[in-house]
Design a protein around this motif. Structure first.
Motif, PDB file in Angstrom:
ATOM      1  N   ARG A  14       0.840  -1.192   0.000  1.00 31.55           N
ATOM      2  CA  ARG A  14       0.000   0.000   0.000  1.00 31.55           C
ATOM      3  C   ARG A  14       0.875   1.241   0.000  1.00 31.55           C
ATOM      4  NH1 ARG A  14      -3.404   1.949   5.169  1.00 31.55           N
ATOM      5  NH2 ARG A  14      -1.342   2.746   5.643  1.00 31.55           N
ATOM      6  N   SER A  15       0.532   2.198  -0.830  1.00 27.44           N
ATOM      7  CA  SER A  15       1.257   3.462  -0.871  1.00 27.44           C
ATOM      8  C   SER A  15       0.270   4.616  -0.912  1.00 27.44           C
ATOM      9  CB  SER A  15       2.180   3.517  -2.086  1.00 27.44           C
ATOM     10  OG  SER A  15       1.445   3.360  -3.290  1.00 27.44           O
TER      11      SER A  15
ATOM     12  N   ARG B 141      -4.988   6.158  -1.465  1.00 25.94           N
ATOM     13  CA  ARG B 141      -4.140   5.014  -1.212  1.00 25.94           C
ATOM     14  C   ARG B 141      -4.241   4.071  -2.413  1.00 25.94           C
ATOM     15  NH1 ARG B 141      -3.462   8.168   2.072  1.00 25.94           N
ATOM     16  NH2 ARG B 141      -3.556   8.060   4.372  1.00 25.94           N
ATOM     17  N   VAL B 142      -3.104   3.489  -2.772  1.00 27.18           N
ATOM     18  CA  VAL B 142      -3.054   2.492  -3.840  1.00 27.18           C
ATOM     19  C   VAL B 142      -2.626   1.156  -3.243  1.00 27.18           C
ATOM     20  CG1 VAL B 142      -2.030   1.823  -6.040  1.00 27.18           C
ATOM     21  CG2 VAL B 142      -2.469   4.241  -5.567  1.00 27.18           C
ATOM     22  N   TYR B 143      -3.430   0.131  -3.460  1.00 28.60           N
ATOM     23  CA  TYR B 143      -3.150  -1.227  -2.993  1.00 28.60           C
ATOM     24  C   TYR B 143      -2.783  -2.063  -4.215  1.00 28.60           C
ATOM     25  CZ  TYR B 143      -5.568   0.250   1.284  1.00 28.60           C
ATOM     26  OH  TYR B 143      -5.948   0.913   2.429  1.00 28.60           O
ATOM     27  N   ARG B 144      -1.543  -2.557  -4.234  1.00 26.69           N
ATOM     28  CA  ARG B 144      -1.041  -3.312  -5.381  1.00 26.69           C
ATOM     29  C   ARG B 144      -0.739  -4.755  -4.993  1.00 26.69           C
ATOM     30  NH1 ARG B 144       1.456   0.197  -9.403  1.00 26.69           N
ATOM     31  NH2 ARG B 144       1.516   2.364  -8.697  1.00 26.69           N
ATOM     32  N   PRO B 145      -1.065  -5.697  -5.864  1.00 20.52           N
ATOM     33  CA  PRO B 145      -0.649  -7.083  -5.622  1.00 20.52           C
ATOM     34  C   PRO B 145       0.874  -7.167  -5.630  1.00 20.52           C
ATOM     35  CG  PRO B 145      -2.317  -6.951  -7.355  1.00 20.52           C
ATOM     36  CD  PRO B 145      -1.867  -5.558  -7.091  1.00 20.52           C
TER      37      PRO B 145
ATOM     38  N   ALA C 281     -10.329  -3.207  -0.243  1.00 17.31           N
ATOM     39  CA  ALA C 281      -9.159  -2.905  -1.076  1.00 17.31           C
ATOM     40  C   ALA C 281      -8.037  -3.908  -0.831  1.00 17.31           C
ATOM     41  CB  ALA C 281      -8.678  -1.479  -0.803  1.00 17.31           C
ATOM     42  N   LYS C 282      -7.795  -4.234   0.435  1.00 19.02           N
ATOM     43  CA  LYS C 282      -6.761  -5.214   0.769  1.00 19.02           C
ATOM     44  C   LYS C 282      -7.116  -6.577   0.190  1.00 19.02           C
ATOM     45  CE  LYS C 282      -5.397  -5.351   5.075  1.00 19.02           C
ATOM     46  NZ  LYS C 282      -5.441  -5.288   6.561  1.00 19.02           N
ATOM     47  N   GLY C 283      -8.384  -6.949   0.315  1.00 13.91           N
ATOM     48  CA  GLY C 283      -8.810  -8.243  -0.194  1.00 13.91           C
ATOM     49  C   GLY C 283      -8.665  -8.359  -1.702  1.00 13.91           C
TER      50      GLY C 283
ATOM     51  N   GLY D  71      -5.043 -10.114  -6.654  1.00  9.59           N
ATOM     52  CA  GLY D  71      -4.561  -9.776  -7.987  1.00  9.59           C
ATOM     53  C   GLY D  71      -5.123  -8.549  -8.651  1.00  9.59           C
ATOM     54  N   VAL D  72      -5.978  -7.794  -7.967  1.00 10.65           N
ATOM     55  CA  VAL D  72      -6.580  -6.599  -8.576  1.00 10.65           C
ATOM     56  C   VAL D  72      -6.065  -5.344  -7.864  1.00 10.65           C
ATOM     57  CG1 VAL D  72      -8.741  -5.366  -9.051  1.00 10.65           C
ATOM     58  CG2 VAL D  72      -8.660  -7.864  -9.226  1.00 10.65           C
TER      59      VAL D  72
END
Length: 226
Positions: free
Chosen positions: A10-11, A26-30, A60-62, A67-68
């Motif tokens: 997360r950033s 916030r951006v949540y990346r795999p 978002a975490k889930g 993968g999304v």
């Protein structure tokens, strides 16, 4: 601020909306190789009553863990975002559009699923057809009921007339919208519309973390149909 787990990172980000409003996001990346072409943009519940992006964190975490890429943000006047919240969510439509355009500019995977919770579902619904890259919409507890429509009724026409695929998730004990009201609203709605009812869940229960895993599964299932 950054956060990492075994399945996502997360950033923080800032996104400029209209009128010089700066949105905190916030951006949540795999963390594994991301083969998904989708980015989920999540719109939180009514900021006037304390809604903020933190309420969307679990979903978002889930999604990112599976993968999304997921993007959350505080609409104007919420959290650390500048500006002032509007009573009916009209100004916040521009915030949603601005975030979606930012996603299109900044991500290789930029096919967008727009997801809104409660009043955020109404606001997001008004932005669906304003962004070409939005290919699907998920509503978590859309406030279709009479009392809620006093504030958010102006948003209904946009989403009900949208030809894009839509998923409406609602608890059967939602205090703002009855199952019959939801069915009546969708009866003549454009496009392909799917409903999923969560038995016994109230409006605010469904917004809680206990249902995050269910919401993630439903969203991922919806994505496979697009």
């Amino acid at each position: 601020m950054a956060e990492e787990s075994g399945t996502y990172s997360r950033s923080s980000c800032t996104i400029e909306s209209t009128d010089g409003v700066i949105l905190d996001g916030r951006v949540y990346r795999p963390t594994s190789e991301n083969n998904s072409s989708f980015v989920a943009v999540l719109v939180h519940p009514y900021s006037v009553l304390g809604g903020c992006q933190g309420l969307m964190r679990g979903i978002a975490k889930g999604l990112s863990s599976r993968g999304v890429i997921a993007v959350t943000f505080d609409t104007r006047g919420a959290g650390k975002s500048s500006g002032r919240a509007s009573l009916t969510g009209s100004a916040e439509i521009n915030d949603v559009i601005s975030v979606c355009k930012w996603v299109h500019t900044n991500f290789t995977a930029n096919t967008i699923i727009l997801i809104g919770s409660s009043a955020g579902a109404a606001i997001a619904g008004s932005a669906v057809d304003e962004v070409e890259q939005v290919v699907g919409y998920v509503s978590l507890g859309y406030p279709f009921g009479f009392t809620a429509s006093i504030l958010f009724g102006r948003h209904q026409k946009s989403i009900l007339q949208s030809p894009k695929p839509k998923l409406f998730v609602m608890g059967t004990n939602d205090g703002f919208t009855s199952v019959k009201q939801l069915e009546n609203k969708l009866k003549d709605a454009a496009g392909h519309n799917t409903t999923h009812l969560i038995q016994g869940a109230t409006h605010f229960q469904m917004e809680g973390p206990a249902f995050d895993a269910d919401m993630v599964n439903l969203i991922l299932q919806f994505i496979t149909t697009l």
